[in-house]
Write an enzyme that holds these catalytic residues in place. Structure first.
Site, short mmCIF file in Angstrom:
data_model
loop_
_atom_site.label_atom_id
_atom_site.label_comp_id
_atom_site.label_asym_id
_atom_site.label_seq_id
_atom_site.Cartn_x
_atom_site.Cartn_y
_atom_site.Cartn_z
N HIS A 143 0.55 -11.58 1.43
CA HIS A 143 -0.46 -10.79 0.72
C HIS A 143 -1.16 -11.59 -0.39
O HIS A 143 -2.39 -11.54 -0.52
CB HIS A 143 0.19 -9.54 0.13
N TYR B 243 0.82 -1.21 0.00
CA TYR B 243 0.00 0.00 0.00
C TYR B 243 0.86 1.27 0.00
O TYR B 243 0.37 2.34 -0.35
CB TYR B 243 -0.93 0.04 1.20
#
Length: 275
Positions: A109, A51
């Site tokens: 992830h 992110y």
């Protein structure tokens, strides 16, 4: 301040039943959103190396005035950092960026099956937990077969699998697989990018209970045993997303919402590549 119920993990820890997502906030946006949300009563904050806002999330935690022990912080190993040694280094960088000595939950992830490093990455997470640098470990976007491979090759079951889940993609089979394995389901994009909130089943339930369509969908998650991670930088919407525990949907309402057909917005875990 809102009091949020908690959900158990298979390692003995517990997580708040709703969290704050931070994708795709910038550092500055995340710092403001996280500080305000924690003061409001949120206690679970979700970020990821991918992110690019871990520094901002850390700033928000520090500025909130909420004691560190009360805040549960999740981050994730990005694809470019998969592998045993790479993951150990990545976790060190993540903790440095967040300004934290430990993480409460650390996830892989994406599985990236073509790269085929997720088992070694998982072994690194197991070691990080043993070293006290991570409290709980899990994965994101894994299929049941990929979960079973982790367990078969390491003997350690993830505590969490965070997946795309919303009324358009209810993931009933994966939910059942998680329940069989004692894995908590977290939902990213739990509101389906807000594209399903005008569906008649959701609008009708909102009218029945005097709440917003978004609150209906988050309650639907909670009643299915799912932990939603809605993203919002708007204080009013943050407050609304946290206020979902004072009503309960009726079973026919739950069934109608679960039957909504919609698209998958994110990647297919068997094919998606994220670096």
């Amino acid at each position: 301040m809102t009091t949020t119920p908690t959900l158990p993990l298979n390692d003995g820890s517990r997580l708040p039943a709703v969290g704050l997502g931070t994708y795709p906030m910038t550092d500055d946006e995340a710092a403001t959103a996280v500080a305000g949300a924690l003061r409001m009563g949120y206690r679970l904050v979700d970020t990821a190396a991918k992110y690019g806002n871990e520094v901002g999330v850390g700033r928000g935690i520090a500025a909130s005035g909420v004691p560190r022990a009360e805040v549960l912080v999740t981050s994730k190993v990005r694809g470019a950092d998969q592998g045993y040694e790479e993951t150990l280094r990545a976790c060190e960088q993540t903790r440095r960026d967040l300004g934290l000595e430990y993480l409460d939950l650390y996830l892989i992830h994406w599985p990236l099956p073509r790269v085929d490093k997720y088992v070694d990455t998982w072994r690194a997470l197991v070691q990080l937990r043993a070293d006290g640098l991570v409290r709980s470990i899990g994965v994101s976007n894994f299929t049941a077969a990929q979960l079973d491979r982790l367990v078969a090759e390491t003997g350690v079951t993830p505590s969490v699998n965070q997946v795309e889940l919303h009324p358009g993609l209810p993931q009933a089979e994966l939910l059942a697989a998680h329940a069989e394995r004692g894995i908590l389901t977290q939902a990213w994009s739990p509101l389906g990018r807000r594209r399903l909130l005008d569906h008649p089943a959701i609008v009708e339930a909102a009218g029945n209970h005097g709440v917003s369509p978004g609150q209906v969908v988050l309650s639907w998650h909670h009643q299915r045993g799912v932990l939603p991670i809605p993203k919002s930088a708007d204080p009013a919407r943050q407050r609304e997303n946290l206020d979902i525990f004072r009503f309960a949907l009726h079973e026919p309402e739950m069934e109608r919402i679960t039957a909504i057909a919609g698209p998958r917005y994110g990647g297919d875990p068997d094919e998606h590549e994220e670096f």
